[in-house]
Design a protein around this motif. Structure first.
Motif, PDB file in Angstrom:
ATOM      1  N   LEU A 150      37.242  32.054  48.566  1.00  0.00           N
ATOM      2  CA  LEU A 150      36.162  32.740  47.849  1.00  0.00           C
ATOM      3  C   LEU A 150      34.889  32.825  48.694  1.00  0.00           C
ATOM      4  CD1 LEU A 150      36.623  31.395  44.194  1.00  0.00           C
ATOM      5  CD2 LEU A 150      37.198  33.659  45.096  1.00  0.00           C
ATOM      6  N   VAL A 204      35.390  35.896  50.805  1.00  0.00           N
ATOM      7  CA  VAL A 204      35.204  37.106  49.997  1.00  0.00           C
ATOM      8  C   VAL A 204      33.713  37.324  49.714  1.00  0.00           C
ATOM      9  CG1 VAL A 204      35.683  38.208  47.768  1.00  0.00           C
ATOM     10  CG2 VAL A 204      37.477  36.907  48.934  1.00  0.00           C
ATOM     11  N   ALA A 205      33.004  36.231  49.404  1.00  0.00           N
ATOM     12  CA  ALA A 205      31.568  36.324  49.128  1.00  0.00           C
ATOM     13  C   ALA A 205      30.804  36.826  50.352  1.00  0.00           C
ATOM     14  CB  ALA A 205      31.027  34.962  48.693  1.00  0.00           C
ATOM     15  N   PRO A 241      32.170  35.840  43.584  1.00  0.00           N
ATOM     16  CA  PRO A 241      33.163  34.834  43.986  1.00  0.00           C
ATOM     17  C   PRO A 241      32.686  33.406  43.732  1.00  0.00           C
ATOM     18  CG  PRO A 241      32.932  36.515  45.681  1.00  0.00           C
ATOM     19  CD  PRO A 241      31.805  36.725  44.714  1.00  0.00           C
ATOM     20  N   CYS A 260      32.710  39.236  36.419  1.00  0.00           N
ATOM     21  CA  CYS A 260      33.496  38.006  36.338  1.00  0.00           C
ATOM     22  C   CYS A 260      34.405  38.021  35.120  1.00  0.00           C
ATOM     23  CB  CYS A 260      32.560  36.794  36.289  1.00  0.00           C
ATOM     24  SG  CYS A 260      33.408  35.204  36.211  1.00  0.00           S
TER      25      CYS A 260
END
Length: 202
Positions: free
Chosen positions: A22, A25-26, A52, A187
């Protein structure tokens, strides 16, 4: 004979894996940023890199969310031109957002609990952004951009804004809360289908 607990070891490995993936991805999402010139000065941009971190906070705990915020900003500082100021602000606010949301959700792991947690985190991030920007982030900015120039950037949108305090209150606080809410909406749209993977039950 090993005294290690397989369940505890597996949980630790999942924490590291989820946080690492994550974070990557962030970092990518942080690179995809865009200005909103009708609402904010062009040096402040919108991105969805907190998403993320929020996923991590819900699936692996608040520490995961905070670590994701830290790692993505450490990576981003190597490619940005903000001299680390933008990353400092992003980390402080993101850590507040995901830390608060993760702590509340840890106590009430339901859909309503997640909603309350994430909205509370977004509002806390927005309100505390006034303090952190006024006393931490913007004083660092002044080393690279004079206070008067920053105020003029805000005045170009609303001419009556004539102080940093007003700029932050009128522009930054609402913008930060809205940014948080947008990440919350995203989210909730993707957490359920991703949950089995994030929690190692795929």
């Amino acid at each position: 004979m090993s005294n290690s607990n397989p369940r505890k070891t597996g949980s630790y490995v999942r924490f590291i894996t989820v946080t690492g993936i994550l974070s990557a991805v962030a970092f990518v999402l942080q690179l995809i940023e865009f200005p909103v010139p009708m609402f904010m000065p062009t040096f402040i941009k919108l991105d969805f890199s907190d998403l993320p971190a929020l996923l991590g906070a819900f699936s692996a705990g608040p520490l995961s969310g905070i670590l994701i915020e830290l790692i993505k900003n450490l990576l981003h500082v190597t490619v940005s031109g903000s001299f680390g100021v933008g990353e400092l602000s992003n980390f402080i606010l993101g850590a507040i957002f995901t830390g608060v949301a993760g702590l509340i959700y840890k106590r009430k792991k339901t859909k309503s609990g997640a909603l309350i947690a994430s909205i509370t985190g977004a509002v806390a991030m927005g309100l505390l952004s006034y303090v952190t920007n006024l006393y931490v982030v913007y004083p660092v900015y002044y080393n690279f951009m004079p206070k008067e120039v920053i105020v003029e950037a805000y005045k170009a949108i609303i001419p009556s804004v004539d102080s940093i305090e007003k700029c932050l209150l009128i522009f930054n606080v609402p913008f930060t809360i809205i940014k948080g809410i947008l990440n919350v909406i995203l989210c909730f749209l993707i957490y359920k289908p991703l949950s089995p993977i994030l929690k190692g039950r795929h």
